[in-house]
Design an enzyme around this catalytic site. Structure first.
Site, PDB file in Angstrom:
ATOM      1  N   GLY A  79      33.572  39.121  25.415  1.00  0.00           N
ATOM      2  CA  GLY A  79      34.511  39.517  24.379  1.00  0.00           C
ATOM      3  C   GLY A  79      34.161  40.883  23.829  1.00  0.00           C
ATOM      4  O   GLY A  79      33.047  41.381  24.048  1.00  0.00           O
ATOM      5  N   CYS A 106      27.863  37.140  28.781  1.00  0.00           N
ATOM      6  CA  CYS A 106      27.877  38.328  27.936  1.00  0.00           C
ATOM      7  C   CYS A 106      28.004  37.938  26.453  1.00  0.00           C
ATOM      8  O   CYS A 106      27.055  37.411  25.877  1.00  0.00           O
ATOM      9  CB  CYS A 106      28.969  39.278  28.391  1.00  0.00           C
ATOM     10  N   TYR A 107      29.132  38.149  25.818  1.00  0.00           N
ATOM     11  CA  TYR A 107      29.303  37.741  24.421  1.00  0.00           C
ATOM     12  C   TYR A 107      29.021  36.250  24.271  1.00  0.00           C
ATOM     13  O   TYR A 107      28.430  35.815  23.272  1.00  0.00           O
ATOM     14  CB  TYR A 107      30.720  38.057  23.947  1.00  0.00           C
ATOM     15  N   HIS A 193      28.325  40.184  34.145  1.00  0.00           N
ATOM     16  CA  HIS A 193      29.581  39.505  34.498  1.00  0.00           C
ATOM     17  C   HIS A 193      29.545  39.068  35.968  1.00  0.00           C
ATOM     18  O   HIS A 193      29.891  39.839  36.866  1.00  0.00           O
ATOM     19  CB  HIS A 193      30.771  40.436  34.256  1.00  0.00           C
ATOM     20  N   GLU A 195      31.539  37.171  37.454  1.00  0.00           N
ATOM     21  CA  GLU A 195      32.885  36.908  37.972  1.00  0.00           C
ATOM     22  C   GLU A 195      33.527  38.104  38.653  1.00  0.00           C
ATOM     23  O   GLU A 195      34.489  37.945  39.416  1.00  0.00           O
ATOM     24  CB  GLU A 195      33.799  36.398  36.851  1.00  0.00           C
ATOM     25  N   SER A 247      64.694  33.898  44.423  1.00  0.00           N
ATOM     26  CA  SER A 247      64.652  35.346  44.591  1.00  0.00           C
ATOM     27  C   SER A 247      64.222  35.760  45.983  1.00  0.00           C
ATOM     28  O   SER A 247      64.428  36.898  46.383  1.00  0.00           O
ATOM     29  CB  SER A 247      63.688  35.953  43.573  1.00  0.00           C
ATOM     30  N   GLY A 248      63.572  34.854  46.726  1.00  0.00           N
ATOM     31  CA  GLY A 248      63.057  35.204  48.036  1.00  0.00           C
ATOM     32  C   GLY A 248      61.591  35.554  48.020  1.00  0.00           C
ATOM     33  O   GLY A 248      60.970  35.738  49.063  1.00  0.00           O
ATOM     34  N   ASP A 251      56.803  32.934  45.118  1.00  0.00           N
ATOM     35  CA  ASP A 251      56.785  31.930  44.053  1.00  0.00           C
ATOM     36  C   ASP A 251      58.012  31.033  44.117  1.00  0.00           C
ATOM     37  O   ASP A 251      57.902  29.812  44.210  1.00  0.00           O
ATOM     38  CB  ASP A 251      56.716  32.603  42.680  1.00  0.00           C
ATOM     39  N   SER A 252      59.193  31.641  44.058  1.00  0.00           N
ATOM     40  CA  SER A 252      60.410  30.831  44.049  1.00  0.00           C
ATOM     41  C   SER A 252      60.641  30.154  45.397  1.00  0.00           C
ATOM     42  O   SER A 252      61.178  29.048  45.453  1.00  0.00           O
ATOM     43  CB  SER A 252      61.624  31.677  43.666  1.00  0.00           C
ATOM     44  N   SER A 253      60.232  30.804  46.491  1.00  0.00           N
ATOM     45  CA  SER A 253      60.408  30.200  47.817  1.00  0.00           C
ATOM     46  C   SER A 253      59.496  28.994  47.999  1.00  0.00           C
ATOM     47  O   SER A 253      59.909  27.956  48.526  1.00  0.00           O
ATOM     48  CB  SER A 253      60.136  31.236  48.906  1.00  0.00           C
ATOM     49  N   LYS A 399      48.346  33.454  41.986  1.00  0.00           N
ATOM     50  CA  LYS A 399      49.198  33.883  43.100  1.00  0.00           C
ATOM     51  C   LYS A 399      48.644  33.462  44.455  1.00  0.00           C
ATOM     52  O   LYS A 399      49.385  32.962  45.314  1.00  0.00           O
ATOM     53  CB  LYS A 399      49.382  35.400  43.053  1.00  0.00           C
TER      54      LYS A 399
END
Length: 543
Positions: A79, A106-107, A193, A195, A247-248, A251-253, A399
């Site tokens: 943070g 970290c924080y 960090h 990550e 939308s193609g 995600d939507s597909s 994603k």
């Protein structure tokens, strides 16, 4: 990325009972308490790479609320604050008594130290960027982490005194306490960090916490998600009907394929052509779904309506809201013709929700602390009279997890690996007012860019590659004549998940070819420039 519709709808009718689109967290779960770090979501993503579910909650989440969720482990994020500052965010001290392993980053480490009786103060030397980690205790958290490996530092404070029961695990040249642990209570902290990709053995460290310390099992798999998602969709939808904005994009597909597997012909896919798609995409999308995938698509040509909404609008937030509102209106009109429908399906992803977070300090446990970067296209601009319930089976996924789901249920690679495309489309890649002339210019320029990277076999080398049109004109010379035309910006991005990104170092000869073709083939352009801004400080899109 699909064009989405805002949320929070009143029921279609009072007689229809609905089950919320939520479920308890999986048994094997690591929870991240967010203290405002830009990397909190990245921690969650790294945990999921180990096939263990993770979720980000507010630092205000109480110990009793955490105990009810029964996580296998808790991570305290980094943070921007100093723990000794007045009003600095703190977690519920009861967390230390839960008997659940806790890992402070970290924080998060500094807060652990302070709340348990240690001392944190400004460091003699701030430490940012790469630093070699020298290991004092190679067990537990640092198993298989190489001595001298590079870790990513970002701190100006340091631990001066460890709490009672803690031991030193590692140090760097400038940080005496770079990693600490109370092995008996399973409390761990690192000043760096793990990550971020710059930390060489960061994922190994995370795996140690997840598997060896928290004793998690790898149950967050694609197959399990698909099975559970289909079951939940069927349970919630029952014999009712669902409308999906297609939308193609991946995600939507993916959502269309998943819904079709779950409920078959109770799904209606509607593609609204708002006029902001890339060249030839609307025609190709409808043909692909109907002829190859055998999923019917209702095509709606609403280009004139959306263009009218853009007249005189230059503010990007206003563009997004107007596009969102108009989508809702078109959906309502067309749903009356095709319906009735009970649910509106959206391909909302976890980063969508995160980036749309409000700037206000949360008042309820479980809310996030985040800064509002922009109103996202799928969760902003909400009207009060939207007449659908919402179903969002992908809202907990990143994603790349959506891509895995898409592959597993039969989505072809040309869609699975399609570059993300914003819901408002080219409307937010044209800065300033959106006009027919500017849309045509940008479509042609963007088409040339995509042609060139495909011909060179480089399409999948980038997270995104696209063109932007600026609302200014500059002087040029073409054929011994003075020109006064638009500039086009080329944007090539390298990223793993879109949360952070870097500009791509592309071959100069390719840039030269793209620039020459755009200037020579696209009327109204006389200058091409290249964007060399990372995220942060910039965003991937220009608006």
């Amino acid at each position: 990325m699909s064009t989405q519709i805002p949320t929070q709808q009143p029921p279609v009718s009072e007689t229809v009972e609905d089950k919320p689109d939520t479920k308890p967290i999986p048994r094997e779960t690591i929870l991240i308490l967010d203290f405002g770090s830009q990397y909190s979501e990245l921690i969650a993503r790294r945990i999921r790479e180990t096939e263990v579910y993770s979720e980000v909650l507010s630092y205000r989440t109480s110990a009793s609320a955490l105990e009810k969720l029964k996580p296998k482990g808790i991570i305290l994020s980094g943070g921007p604050n100093s723990v000794y500052d007045a009003g600095a965010p703190e977690c519920d001290p009861g967390i230390w008594q839960l008997g659940i392993p806790v890992f402070g980053v970290c924080y998060g480490m500094q807060l652990m130290v302070q709340q348990l009786g240690g001392k944190v103060a400004p460091a003699e030397r701030a430490e940012y960027g790469k630093a070699a980690l020298y290991i004092d205790d190679p067990t537990d958290l640092l198993t298989n982490v190489e001595d001298g490996s590079i870790m990513w530092m970002s701190h100006a404070d340091s631990v001066l005194k460890m709490p009672e029961g803690f031991e030193l695990l590692a140090h760097t040249e400038n940080t005496p306490c770079a990693a600490i642990a109370d092995h008996e209570k399973k409390l761990y902290g690192v000043q760096f960090h793990p990550e971020v990709v710059h930390s060489e053995c960061g994922l190994a460290l995370i795996r140690n916490f997840v598997y060896h310390i928290c004793e998690c099992q790898p149950t967050w798999t694609t197959a399990r998600f698909v099975e559970e998602a289909i079951g939940e969709i069927r349970d919630r939808v029952s014999d009712r009907r669902v409308l999906l904005a297609l939308s193609g994009g991946v995600d939507s597909s993916t959502l269309a394929f998943l819904l079709h597997k779950a409920i078959g012909d109770r799904l209606t896919c509607m593609f609204i052509d708002q006029g902001f798609m890339r060249k030839y995409e609307p025609e190709r999308l409808v043909k692909l779904f109907q002829e190859q995938f055998h999923i019917p698509v209702e095509y709606i040509n609403a280009r004139d309506r959306f263009l009218a909404q853009m007249k005189g609008v230059t503010d990007p937030e206003e563009k997004r809201k107007r596009i969102g509102h108009e989508f809702i209106r078109v959906f309502e009109e067309e749903s009356r013709r095709l319906g009735p429908f009970d649910f509106l399906a959206q391909g909302t992803l976890y980063p969508d929700v995160i980036e749309s977070a409000d700037t206000s300090i949360p008042s309820q446990p479980g809310e996030r602390v985040a800064v509002k970067i922009k109103s996202h296209h799928n969760v902003g601009g909400l009207p009060e009279d939207l007449r659908f319930k919402l179903i969002e089976p992908l809202r907990k996924l990143f994603k790349d997890e959506v891509r895995k789901v898409g592959r597993s249920i039969g989505l072809p690679e040309e869609i699975v690996r399609r570059h993300p495309f914003p819901g408002p489309g080219l409307a937010i890649r044209i800065l300033g007012e959106v006009t027919v002339e500017r849309l045509n210019i940008l479509r042609d320029a963007d088409h040339i860019l995509r042609q060139e990277i495909r011909q060179r076999g480089m399409y999948h080398d980038f997270w995104q590659a696209f063109a932007v049109l600026l609302p200014i004109r500059s002087v040029g010379v073409m054929g011994d004549r003075r020109t006064y035309a638009y500039p086009i910006v080329l944007r090539f991005i390298s990223s793993e998940d879109g949360m952070t990104a870097d500009w791509s170092r592309v071959p100069y000869d390719m840039l030269e070819t793209i620039s020459n073709r755009i200037v020579n083939e696209v009327r109204g352009v006389n200058r091409v420039v290249y964007d060399v801004t990372s995220k942060p400080p910039g965003t991937i899109e220009w608006e």
